[in-house]
Design an enzyme around this catalytic site. Sequence first.
Site, PDB file in Angstrom:
ATOM      1  N   GLY A 247      -6.534   2.901   3.997  1.00  0.00           N
ATOM      2  CA  GLY A 247      -7.076   3.660   4.244  1.00  0.00           C
ATOM      3  C   GLY A 247      -7.970   3.024   5.417  1.00  0.00           C
ATOM      4  O   GLY A 247      -7.702   1.520   5.588  1.00  0.00           O
ATOM      5  N   HIS A 248      -9.073   3.939   6.106  1.00  0.00           N
ATOM      6  CA  HIS A 248      -9.864   3.521   6.798  1.00  0.00           C
ATOM      7  C   HIS A 248     -11.073   2.626   5.845  1.00  0.00           C
ATOM      8  O   HIS A 248     -11.060   3.290   4.799  1.00  0.00           O
ATOM      9  CB  HIS A 248     -10.496   4.140   8.030  1.00  0.00           C
ATOM     10  CG  HIS A 248     -11.001   5.285   6.915  1.00  0.00           C
ATOM     11  ND1 HIS A 248     -11.846   5.755   6.206  1.00  0.00           N
ATOM     12  CD2 HIS A 248     -10.324   6.260   6.141  1.00  0.00           C
ATOM     13  CE1 HIS A 248     -12.543   6.559   6.208  1.00  0.00           C
ATOM     14  NE2 HIS A 248     -10.828   7.190   5.931  1.00  0.00           N
ATOM     15  N   GLY A 249     -10.933   1.338   7.126  1.00  0.00           N
ATOM     16  CA  GLY A 249     -12.945   0.092   6.231  1.00  0.00           C
ATOM     17  C   GLY A 249     -11.928  -0.398   4.559  1.00  0.00           C
ATOM     18  O   GLY A 249     -13.013  -1.039   4.301  1.00  0.00           O
ATOM     19  N   CYS A 250     -10.919  -0.973   3.850  1.00  0.00           N
ATOM     20  CA  CYS A 250     -11.069  -1.235   3.023  1.00  0.00           C
ATOM     21  C   CYS A 250     -10.811  -2.963   3.545  1.00  0.00           C
ATOM     22  O   CYS A 250     -10.661  -3.313   4.929  1.00  0.00           O
ATOM     23  CB  CYS A 250      -8.834  -0.812   2.865  1.00  0.00           C
ATOM     24  SG  CYS A 250      -8.573   0.592   1.647  1.00  0.00           S
ATOM     25  N   GLY A 267     -12.482   2.494   2.001  1.00  0.00           N
ATOM     26  CA  GLY A 267     -13.362   2.145   1.864  1.00  0.00           C
ATOM     27  C   GLY A 267     -13.379   1.360   0.274  1.00  0.00           C
ATOM     28  O   GLY A 267     -13.314   0.492   0.080  1.00  0.00           O
TER      29      GLY A 267
END
EC number: 2.3.1.191
Lengths: 349, 349, 349
Positions: A247-250, A267
């Site tokens: 996912g976004h921001g991992c 995240g």
Amino acid sequence: MKFSELLKKLSASITQHSLNTAESTDLELWGIDAIDRAEAGMLSYIEGPKFAAYVEKTAASALILPVDETLQTQATQRGIAWLSTPQPRLVFAEAIGLFYQPFRPAPSIHPSAIIDPNTTIGDQVYIGPHVVIQAGVTIGDGVCIHPNVTIYPDVQIGSRTILHASCTIHERSQIGADCVIHSGAVIGAEGFGFVPTAEGWFKMQQSGVTVLEDGVEVGCNSTIDRPAVGETRIQKNTKLDNLVHIGHGCRVGENCALAAQVGLAGGVVVGNQVILAGQVGVANQAKIGDKAIATAQAGIHSNVKAGEIVSDSPAIPNKLYLKISAIRKRLPEIYKTIKELQRQLNDHQ
Amino acid sequence: MKFSELLKKLSASITQHSLNTAESTDLELWGIDAIDRAEAGMLSYIEGPKFAAYVEKTAASALILPVDETLQTQATQRGIAWLSTPQPRLVFAEAIGLFYQPFRPAPSIHPSAIIDPNTTIGDQVYIGPHVVIQAGVTIGDGVCIHPNVTIYPDVQIGSRTILHASCTIHERSQIGADCVIHSGAVIGAEGFGFVPTAEGWFKMQQSGVTVLEDGVEVGCNSTIDRPAVGETRIQKNTKLDNLVHIGHGCRVGENCALAAQVGLAGGVVVGNQVILAGQVGVANQAKIGDKAIATAQAGIHSNVKAGEIVSDSPAIPNKLYLKISAIRKRLPEIYKTIKELQRQLNDHQ
Amino acid sequence: MKFSELLKKLSASITQHSLNTAESTDLELWGIDAIDRAEAGMLSYIEGPKFAAYVEKTAASALILPVDETLQTQATQRGIAWLSTPQPRLVFAEAIGLFYQPFRPAPSIHPSAIIDPNTTIGDQVYIGPHVVIQAGVTIGDGVCIHPNVTIYPDVQIGSRTILHASCTIHERSQIGADCVIHSGAVIGAEGFGFVPTAEGWFKMQQSGVTVLEDGVEVGCNSTIDRPAVGETRIQKNTKLDNLVHIGHGCRVGENCALAAQVGLAGGVVVGNQVILAGQVGVANQAKIGDKAIATAQAGIHSNVKAGEIVSDSPAIPNKLYLKISAIRKRLPEIYKTIKELQRQLNDHQ
């Protein structure tokens, strides 16, 4: 390849492990296969003494053995050439590379590829048929781009990286050197960012970037999103299997291995040398410490300490999980016991 | 962008929420980022008081704050321009759109695209390199079709819809206006319909269609099948994340969000505003009521009532699940207690 | 199609089942749909007596019924033509094929396809736009290759096999006759083979092959890897749904069905006629016997016997699972009982 030559090449490549080679005819080997499939003239291996029975019946002419005198004697008696090593699987992996090299097209740019003039293409690059490379893209030396790949604008691809067929690299992604992006994978697409409002979902634009450091491998049809702001980052030498979702921001640390169908929500922060087995899921913002391991299908909802092994959903320490799994099977019997206890106590009173 | 201009644009777009702007120098902002990454001259945000520590150390020059006097004072004292709102995340999302616009190619049709003459293409359409559009397809105005997309015959694509690279739209699918189909997604492929017979599987042809209503978003490499008869339908403004599977004949209501790796088997009916977290699975024919929520990895085997929150596999009410999860951890101890009770009772008798 | 013609064609195709046709006007049927959607002039079906209410209200002009006199009378009274069969679902499947044929482009080779001269292409083949076929590939008669497909070198594709858009077939894969590879699927990519060393992951080259026998179907965006040595094999007539992952070196038997998002780790051996429901995971080297069934989301860590039905993670016999699931819901109450027993016993002493 002569057996003596094999020994020389393998010992050169794994100098940290001593190869105790036994006497053997210097035979010619023409291939390598699994112990139960190898034919005469082929090399094979076993990982440990529990596979000893295979040494008795294999048709292989040469074997990579663990350090084990019994196995060595067994092989010698059957006239099988052998070498032994504390790491048979690693040496077998090395040996495969001596007999087999994966398909690698010669450097060239196919005329059907559509490449924006405003791009920088390195030396010795292969760009296959029907590839599309958009403006502002930089491609390093020795890069190999298989057919039907799409690269959106302003992407950087490091040297010697391989992009397999029909994968997609989205705008502004940065991919390091020596990476492999397998067929159908999608790097740097928009993260799943929607804010609930009274009128429905409000789409948050995803202005961030996805960064893959050197040596990262991404499996077929896996997806690594970019975030609204900041970056999604996969650090050096981390390997992702097929159908993985990041996912976004991992941020995933160095030298991790994420097995097939693992999913990280937004995240998530993963340390170094972490192993997530198949179908593991990790919830938003969870932090996983270095060298932690999650067994298959674990559901991680909160932080996992460095070195911890966790299982189940929600994830708990693996040791506790094993105890509970054993007890769980006896729940019907336990339930009966409780009812019986209740009855006895009532009789008593 | 001037801070005053920002306030004006944001207040215009979210008129339903009052922006209580504090006094501030009318500074120039050049970008937007997360609170721990923002540099001088940038805008950022925090969601609530628990992130107060970030206000003390951020380098951001302007902040979107929740309605909280302490935070406002904190920001003022550090010379940070701020605006406050009951919905900081939403306003932040709005603000991103002021600083960043996603890559959007100018309308044009690339000569390498193969477009059947028997198609209807709207105005202001972008069709990228190596796109294939087959007979009977209708493309609305302002549609954007990225490279390597394949559209099978008789598909309809509504206005302003975006098809990302290498996605596939199968025959007779109907896609509404303002949809986004992300890279590698497959819409309207044959459902998994096989009837068991003594001679093996008999393939049921899939004569139905897949319909996506306006504003639907489908994540990378997600798949939405068409049924044997009838339709698979995703209703208005529903958002699907990556690697989601929607089986043949499902109907998913309006304004739902299905997180990554969710799978719906055949004939599932999902109400409006339903949220399914990552890796949730739903069995054949199950019905999920409006505003229901399933937490990550839940396995839904039977109907879920409107508004219910469910967890675990098979799914149970979330409150019960939380109790059970707590007890589950103590099962070894509980087991000992029972054994002890049994012993005591035996001693007694 | 006349009703009498329908009866003739269906009875020819399912000779093993007797169609007891009732008297009926020889009406003209123009289509087929689900019982709750069918209009006048259409054919539909119900599977069993529990759907009797639909017979009362359907607008369908003809019905496929189970062998059930009440239902037959019901239909006759409403003037609905009918046929009955012990297998209504199968006959319905047959009937769909009489009214609907899937899109199938006429044999031809699109000029934009890039086909290596060193390939063997059969008769009556369709090769769509932007397909890429590399050296050493053999394509059987009647094969249909949709747009944007990539075939790596030395692949064999059997007669009448269909490759849907943007799927990728990797080097040396062998695909049988009458297979269907759905859009975005990836066959024969490198298995996930990395050996841990002190310096990080050592990549094991994947010299093996992936073999799909005749009649295999692979769902959209599914991935079937090839192994380091030996083969990954899917046997005859086995059907895989979307987003399924098959690891390196697995063997899946004949006539199996693997539902969406199933994942098999490396070296898994699956017998014949096995059914794995959605999101099932199987660990490395596990063996699953013939006709075994795993229910949705099961996690199989050890061998499963032939004919066994297993559930849960780690998988246990389904009957035990059902008991445990029932008890699980009462754990809070059980916990209270134990505490109460403890208290009583203490009072006693």
